[in-house]
Scaffold this active site. Structure first.
Site: not given
Ligand code: UD1
Ligand code: MG
Length: 453
Positions: A10, A15
């Site tokens: 979600a 990026r």
């Molecule tokens: C996240 C982790 C980080 C880890 C990394 C590995 C957290 C806070 N951090 O960071 O520790 O090392 O992944 O790749 O979890 N998403 C949602 N809803 C939201 C936010 C994100 O569904 O509100 C989903 C995104 O679509 C994605 C995943 O969660 O598929 C991870 O989100 P992303 O923003 O990529 O987190 P990272 O900064 O990569």
């Molecule tokens: Mg990620």
């Protein structure tokens, strides 16, 4: 024991700078999220749940049959998992959580994660990896006794924490009851989000065991945040697919320049030359030689075929067919056994019967061509009258002279022949020879004495 996987998809995927939701970007021809869903299915007992937000409708339409939960605002990974609470509470014993932007993570790895959590007295287990390039991952902080105490996101990490080489992969297995109550206790981060990773600190503070599993293979942890990561994931997946084919007995002369999408079937002793693309629903039988420089999509190829520097889409080759160089087969092209199609030919919506030869520069569209027909150089089926496509029929054993124009609808009987340059506007009976513009029959079948129509 019930195990359910929740995949997070979600986030905004800002990026990627794309109209397309991040998790729908293809890796080796498949939307990225499908790999995560496959891995999740192999490690769980219940159908996976996908948390969707931005582009939810497009994601649903493309991925189809899984359970969806909507996160209306992207308030962090912890908040995202919380959206699945009402669907899953009381219905599952364990919850696997992973991110749908990690296509390389293997089902076996998630299975191991579940096994470890099932044996853990504490509420959660998680995957970590040790690597010199932190790629923006959260750092895994351990106490002096080695137990995991928290995960710190890069942007808030202190210098000594930034130096930590153990990274949070983003795959967890939780005991469900503990997870649901813990999610409500996650504090808001500096960015106003609720981080799933903060569950680690909650458990550690209560002296509950957080069990880390250190992954050996860094490739599995590639998370796609930018198009640079997308290219890395594509290359890694391509290598994985190519290795599997090679282990199954397929020769790839240069795996680095062989582009085989996920789900292609290749039989043993087939040889693939460089710069070849195999895409969509394609299957290739044993003992074939394909490429170099060939592009094959949604096509079926039998045994012992040769496809040399050619393009195929939606086509079918039976066994022992040879095409190319520079052949183009389009939708509905069906070449029966032992057909030979040489350079600069195009076939669309047509069947070429067994043993038929079409050596040079021809276009065959909407035609039914029998066995052992010789199609001379430059033969064209003039199938389009400006409004509709018309059919050409050619009987077995016919001989079509070079540069014949077959103005459809038209039909040529068995063993019929045309002279070079004939423009055939009317049917030619079996065994007859027609020449000229427009073509007329000059040599009828024995017993029919009147030439011409
Ligand atoms: C996240 C982790 C980080 C880890 C990394 C590995 C957290 C806070 N951090 O960071 O520790 O090392 O992944 O790749 O979890 N998403 C949602 N809803 C939201 C936010 C994100 O569904 O509100 C989903 C995104 O679509 C994605 C995943 O969660 O598929 C991870 O989100 P992303 O923003 O990529 O987190 P990272 O900064 O990569
Ligand atoms: Mg990620």
């Amino acid at each position: 024991m019930k195990i359910t996987a929740v995949l997070l998809a979600a986030g905004q995927g800002t990026r990627m700078k794309s109209e397309l939701p991040k998790v729908l970007h293809p890796i080796c021809g498949r939307p990225m999220a499908l790999y995560g869903l496959d891995a999740a299915r192999s490690a769980s007992t219940e159908p996976p749940v996908l948390v969707v937000g931005v582009g939810a409708e497009a994601v649903r339409q493309t991925l189809g049959g899984v359970d969806y939960v909507l996160q209306e605002q992207p308030l962090g990974t912890g908040h995202a998992v919380l959206q699945a609470e009402s669907l899953l509470k009381g219905k599952t014993d364990y919850v696997i959580v992973t991110y749908a932007d990690m296509p390389l993570l293997r089902g076996e790895t998630l299975q191991k994660l579940v096994e470890v959590q099932c044996a853990n007295s504490g509420p959660m287990s998680l995957l970590t990896v040790v690597h010199d390039n932190p790629r923006g991952f959260g750092r895994v902080v351990r106490k002096t006794d080695g137990t995991v105490s928290e995960i710190v996101e890069e942007y808030v990490a202190r210098p000594e924490q930034l130096a930590i080489k153990e990274l949070n992969v983003g795959a967890y297995c939780f005991s469900a009851e503990w997870l649901w109550q813990a999610l409500h206790r996650i504090p808001m981060s500096k960015k106003g989000e609720y981080y799933l990773t903060d569950t680690v600190e909650l458990a550690a503070r209560e002296h509950l065991a957080v069990q880390p599993i250190v992954l050996e293979d860094f490739v599995e942890t590639i998370g796609v945040n930018t198009r640079i990561h997308l290219a890395e994931a594509e290359a890694a997946m391509r290598q994985r697919i190519n290795n599997a084919h090679m282990l199954n007995g397929v020769t790839l002369l240069d795996p680095a320049s062989t582009y085989i999408e996920a789900g292609i079937s290749l039989a043993a002793d087939t040889v693939i030359w460089p710069n070849t693309y195999l895409q969509g629903q394609t299957s290739i039988g044993p003992g074939c030689e394909i490429g170099p420089n060939s592009h094959i999509r949604d096509s079926q190829i039998g045994a012992h075929c040769r496809v040399f520097m050619s393009v195929m889409e939606g086509a079918l080759l039976e066994n022992h067919v040879e095409i190319g160089p520079f052949a183009r087969l389009r939708k509905g092209a069906h070449l029966c056994e032992h057909v030979h199609m040489g350079n600069f030919g195009e076939v669309k919506d047509s069947t070429l019967g067994p043993g038929t030869k079409m050596g040079h520069f021809s276009y065959i569209g909407n035609a039914h061509i029998g066995a052992q027909v010789n199609i001379g150089a430059g033969t064209i089926t003039c199938n389009f009258d400006g409004e509709k496509k018309n059919v050409t029929e050619i009987g077995a054993g016919a001989f079509i002279g070079s540069d014949t124009m077959l103005v459809a609808p038209v039909s040529l009987g068995e063993q019929a022949r045309t002279g070079a340059g004939a423009v055939v506007t009317r049917d030619i009976p079996a065994g007859a020879l027609a020449v000229g513009v427009p073509a007329r029959v000059i040599k009828p079948l024995p017993g029919q004495d009147k030439p011409g129509h």
